[in-house]
Each structure stands twice: as structure tokens, then as C-alpha cells.
Design an enzyme around this catalytic site. Structure first.
Site, PDB file in Angstrom:
ATOM      1  N   ASP A  16      -7.641  20.935   9.367  1.00 31.42           N
ATOM      2  CA  ASP A  16      -7.250  19.566   8.992  1.00 31.42           C
ATOM      3  C   ASP A  16      -7.945  19.122   7.710  1.00 31.42           C
ATOM      4  OD1 ASP A  16      -5.877  17.204   9.284  1.00 31.42           O
ATOM      5  OD2 ASP A  16      -7.283  16.330  10.716  1.00 31.42           O
ATOM      6  N   ARG A  20      -6.357  14.964   2.321  1.00 28.42           N
ATOM      7  CA  ARG A  20      -7.501  14.191   1.826  1.00 28.42           C
ATOM      8  C   ARG A  20      -8.288  14.969   0.770  1.00 28.42           C
ATOM      9  NH1 ARG A  20      -9.738  13.066   7.530  1.00 28.42           N
ATOM     10  NH2 ARG A  20      -8.074  14.540   8.006  1.00 28.42           N
ATOM     11  N   TRP A  21      -8.349  16.281   0.944  1.00 27.69           N
ATOM     12  CA  TRP A  21      -9.008  17.126  -0.068  1.00 27.69           C
ATOM     13  C   TRP A  21      -8.327  16.929  -1.423  1.00 27.69           C
ATOM     14  CZ3 TRP A  21      -7.318  20.939  -3.356  1.00 27.69           C
ATOM     15  CH2 TRP A  21      -8.294  21.750  -3.955  1.00 27.69           C
ATOM     16  N   ARG A  29      -0.736  15.971  -2.314  1.00 29.43           N
ATOM     17  CA  ARG A  29      -1.076  16.552  -1.017  1.00 29.43           C
ATOM     18  C   ARG A  29      -0.704  18.030  -0.951  1.00 29.43           C
ATOM     19  NH1 ARG A  29      -2.040  13.615   3.461  1.00 29.43           N
ATOM     20  NH2 ARG A  29      -0.961  15.184   4.688  1.00 29.43           N
ATOM     21  N   HIS A  33      -2.416  21.757   0.482  1.00 31.29           N
ATOM     22  CA  HIS A  33      -1.849  22.775   1.377  1.00 31.29           C
ATOM     23  C   HIS A  33      -1.923  24.164   0.735  1.00 31.29           C
ATOM     24  CE1 HIS A  33      -0.711  19.665   4.083  1.00 31.29           C
ATOM     25  NE2 HIS A  33       0.268  19.184   3.353  1.00 31.29           N
ATOM     26  N   SER A  61       2.297  21.278  13.627  1.00 35.92           N
ATOM     27  CA  SER A  61       2.426  20.791  14.997  1.00 35.92           C
ATOM     28  C   SER A  61       3.834  20.259  15.266  1.00 35.92           C
ATOM     29  CB  SER A  61       1.407  19.674  15.257  1.00 35.92           C
ATOM     30  OG  SER A  61       1.843  18.456  14.675  1.00 35.92           O
ATOM     31  N   TRP A  65       6.702  17.096  12.098  1.00 39.24           N
ATOM     32  CA  TRP A  65       8.058  16.837  11.566  1.00 39.24           C
ATOM     33  C   TRP A  65       8.200  15.377  11.141  1.00 39.24           C
ATOM     34  CZ3 TRP A  65      10.726  21.097  10.662  1.00 39.24           C
ATOM     35  CH2 TRP A  65      10.556  22.219  11.483  1.00 39.24           C
ATOM     36  N   LEU A 127      -8.163  42.438  14.300  1.00 43.62           N
ATOM     37  CA  LEU A 127      -7.963  41.033  14.689  1.00 43.62           C
ATOM     38  C   LEU A 127      -6.473  40.744  14.919  1.00 43.62           C
ATOM     39  CD1 LEU A 127      -9.246  38.004  14.557  1.00 43.62           C
ATOM     40  CD2 LEU A 127      -8.230  37.964  12.285  1.00 43.62           C
ATOM     41  N   ARG A 177     -12.581  21.985  14.564  1.00 44.49           N
ATOM     42  CA  ARG A 177     -11.697  21.103  13.797  1.00 44.49           C
ATOM     43  C   ARG A 177     -12.418  20.659  12.542  1.00 44.49           C
ATOM     44  NH1 ARG A 177      -7.206  16.842  15.511  1.00 44.49           N
ATOM     45  NH2 ARG A 177      -6.529  16.265  13.429  1.00 44.49           N
ATOM     46  N   ARG A 183     -10.570  14.908  17.509  1.00 48.23           N
ATOM     47  CA  ARG A 183      -9.497  14.890  18.513  1.00 48.23           C
ATOM     48  C   ARG A 183      -8.816  16.253  18.552  1.00 48.23           C
ATOM     49  NH1 ARG A 183      -7.830  10.879  14.818  1.00 48.23           N
ATOM     50  NH2 ARG A 183      -6.492  11.727  13.180  1.00 48.23           N
TER      51      ARG A 183
HETATM   52  C1  IPE Z   1      -3.220  18.605  13.421  1.00 45.69           C
HETATM   53  O1  IPE Z   1      -3.471  17.865  12.277  1.00 45.69           O
HETATM   54  C2  IPE Z   1      -2.124  19.588  13.154  1.00 45.69           C
HETATM   55  C3  IPE Z   1      -2.459  20.684  12.246  1.00 45.69           C
HETATM   56  C4  IPE Z   1      -3.630  20.901  11.705  1.00 45.69           C
HETATM   57  C5  IPE Z   1      -1.381  21.599  11.952  1.00 45.69           C
HETATM   58  P1  IPE Z   1      -2.782  16.438  12.024  1.00 45.69           P
HETATM   59  O2  IPE Z   1      -3.301  15.948  10.740  1.00 45.69           O
HETATM   60  O3  IPE Z   1      -1.307  16.580  12.159  1.00 45.69           O
HETATM   61  O4  IPE Z   1      -3.311  15.599  13.271  1.00 45.69           O
HETATM   62  P2  IPE Z   1      -3.528  14.034  13.444  1.00 45.69           P
HETATM   63  O5  IPE Z   1      -2.221  13.379  13.088  1.00 45.69           O
HETATM   64  O6  IPE Z   1      -4.618  13.630  12.515  1.00 45.69           O
HETATM   65  O7  IPE Z   1      -3.917  13.880  14.882  1.00 45.69           O
HETATM   66  C1  IPE Z   2      -3.698  19.779   7.762  1.00 40.53           C
HETATM   67  O1  IPE Z   2      -4.010  18.904   6.728  1.00 40.53           O
HETATM   68  C2  IPE Z   2      -2.446  20.591   7.478  1.00 40.53           C
HETATM   69  C3  IPE Z   2      -1.278  20.224   8.286  1.00 40.53           C
HETATM   70  C4  IPE Z   2      -1.255  19.386   9.282  1.00 40.53           C
HETATM   71  C5  IPE Z   2      -0.033  20.883   7.944  1.00 40.53           C
HETATM   72  P1  IPE Z   2      -3.348  17.475   6.651  1.00 40.53           P
HETATM   73  O2  IPE Z   2      -2.058  17.583   5.906  1.00 40.53           O
HETATM   74  O3  IPE Z   2      -3.225  16.878   8.000  1.00 40.53           O
HETATM   75  O4  IPE Z   2      -4.385  16.681   5.774  1.00 40.53           O
HETATM   76  P2  IPE Z   2      -4.922  15.214   6.038  1.00 40.53           P
HETATM   77  O5  IPE Z   2      -5.425  15.182   7.443  1.00 40.53           O
HETATM   78  O6  IPE Z   2      -3.769  14.297   5.825  1.00 40.53           O
HETATM   79  O7  IPE Z   2      -6.008  15.035   5.033  1.00 40.53           O
HETATM   80 MG    MG Z   3      -4.430  15.732   9.152  1.00 41.90          MG
END
Ligand code: IPE
Ligand code: IPE
Ligand code: MG
Length: 229
Positions: A16, A20-21, A29, A33, A61, A65, A127, A177, A183
Site C-alpha cells: 500500500d 501517496r508516494w 499516482r 504504481h 482487490s 474497481w 519460491l 502492510r 487494517r
Molecule cells: C489494499 O489497499 C489493496 C491492495 C494493496 C491491492 P487499498 O489502498 O485498496 O486499501 P484501503 O482502501 O486503504 O483499505
Molecule cells: C496500493 O497503493 C496499490 C493498489 C491498491 C493497486 P495505493 O494505490 O492504494 O496507494 P495509496 O494508498 O492511495 O497511497
Molecule cells: Mg491504498
């Protein structure tokens, strides 16, 4: 009974903080990724080198979507490109690829790439890198129970576990995490029943193999009781 494991078998990571990075750097954003995908490679190679058997990475997740259409489209393209680009890495490192989640929601082309990557790395014995794609624990458990019923099997813990996407894999020893959020976000709820949890402040693109080593080091010092004393 104290059942402390000297070394974990299965590490699962909620990757996660990509967005924000990027935001911190005034980037889009999507740049986060892209950077996150590079870290997937570094961590996978390292996990294999230190002899880990299973590394499960949450990549998309069932709730993701709901993001803006352009971000979802970008993630789908990145995923397909990533799998194609990484095939030599899997083969050179003897890493087996496996996907969990409801893959039927993906495009035919992405489904084909996932299937091919799985098949081409089936013989690899190092692995197993498991990518959780359109994965949600509630969805997985629902599908598992439906399968148990459909097969006319008795509903038991064993029959449910055997029909989860993770069938045949050991339970999660370590759940990590990144990004400071504390969470689970619908990840491996069944498999993490007795996982040791590690919440890291760093955003995923900043996570390194040294962070993973520190976590494993800490894990080996913890005492797991599994309900005993
Ligand atoms: C969880 O991250 C899903 C993945 C890392 C793929 P999210 O950024 O989607 O989760 P929430 O919305 O902060 O709970
Ligand atoms: C996790 O990073 C990657 C995916 C859920 C696909 P985020 O995209 O959730 O990044 P933040 O949490 O918004 O910073
Ligand atoms: Mg996130």
C-alpha cells in the site's frame, strides 16, 4: 505449547501507498504504481534467495474497481506488461507464479497472460510468488463454500480450506502492510488466523529487502502460542 517457527514459510504483503508516494513527489499516482512494480521484483528475488516458499502480494482487490476508470485501466495494462516482462525473471530464478482471486472479471487477453505465466513457471521449485488479483477474502470464502456445496462435500474447516484459492498453501506466518494504515482490507482473512502482523510506515515503493529482513528477524524472536500457554 510454544510453537515458535525459526523461519517463516509464507509471507503476505499488502503493498500500500503507491499513490501517496507519487503525490509526495508531485507525480501522478500511476508513477507510484510503476515504481511499486519494480519493488515487487526486488522483493520476489530476495524472498527466493533467502529460501522463502510462499510470498503472496496483494496487487488488486475486489474493491479497487471503484477507483477512477483511468487508474483501473492503467493498473490492468501495468499488470499485463509486468507479467510479460517478468517471465525471464521467474525462469532464471526458479520462481513459480500463481494467481489468486476471481480472474474471470479480467479481459480475455489478461486472463491469457496470467494462464501462460502460470503454466510456463509450473516446473519452478523455488519460491511461489502468489499475486492476489481481483482478490477479496469474502469473495474467496463465498466461492469456496459454493464449491463445497456443489461438490456435495460436508462443510468442514478442511473442505473449505481445500476449496479456497490458496488450497495446498501453508497459512500465513507474517502479514506485512506498508504505508502506515493499520487494517486488513479484505485480505486473506482465513489464512491469517494466526499470522504475526507487521505494520510498516514506509510507502510500498520505498520498501526494500532490508525491511523484509528486519521483519523476518523480528518474527523469529516472537513467541507464537496458537492459543496455548
Ligand atoms: C489494499 O489497499 C489493496 C491492495 C494493496 C491491492 P487499498 O489502498 O485498496 O486499501 P484501503 O482502501 O486503504 O483499505
Ligand atoms: C496500493 O497503493 C496499490 C493498489 C491498491 C493497486 P495505493 O494505490 O492504494 O496507494 P495509496 O494508498 O492511495 O497511497
Ligand atoms: Mg491504498
Amino acid at each position: 505449547m510454544i510453537d515458535a517457527l525459526p523461519f517463516p514459510q509464507h509471507i503476505a504483503i499488502i503493498m500500500d501507498g503507491n499513490g501517496r508516494w507519487a503525490k509526495e513527489r508531485d507525480l501522478k499516482r500511476t508513477a507510484g504504481h510503476e515504481e511499486g512494480a519494480k519493488v515487487v521484483r526486488e522483493i520476489t528475488i530476495h524472498a527466493n534467495n533467502i529460501g522463502l516458499k510462499y510470498l503472496t502480494l496483494y496487487a488488486f482487490s475486489t474493491e479497487n474497481w471503484s477507483r477512477p476508470k483511468l487508474e483501473v485501466e492503467f493498473l490492468m495494462k501495468l499488470l499485463e506488461r509486468h507479467l510479460k516482462d517478468e517471465l525471464p525473471m521467474y525462469l532464471e530464478n526458479n520462481v513459480r507464479f500463481k494467481a489468486i482471486g476471481d480472474l474471470s472479471k479480467f479481459s480475455k487477453s489478461l486472463q491469457k497472460t496470467i494462464k501462460e505465466t502460470t503454466q510456463k513457471t509450473l516446473h519452478c521449485s523455488g519460491l511461489t510468488q502468489v499475486l492476489a488479483l481481483n482478490y477479496g477474502s469474502r469473495d474467496e470464502m463465498t466461492r469456496a463454500v459454493q464449491a463445497v456445496v456443489q461438490k456435495g462435500m460436508e462443510i468442514t474447516q478442511e473442505s473449505i480450506a481445500q476449496n479456497l484459492d490458496t488450497q495446498g498453501m501453508p497459512d500465513v506466518d507474517i502479514l506485512v502492510r506498508t504505508s502506515g494504515e493499520v487494517r486488513i482490507s479484505n485480505f486473506l482473512l482465513w489464512q491469517c488466523a494466526y499470522a504475526e502482523m507487521f505494520f510498516v510506515q514506509k510507502f510500498w515503493p520505498d520498501f526494500s529487502k532490508y525491511d523484509l529482513d528486519d521483519i523476518i528477524d523480528d518474527f523469529t524472536k516472537r513467541e507464537r502460542r496458537f492459543g496455548g500457554i
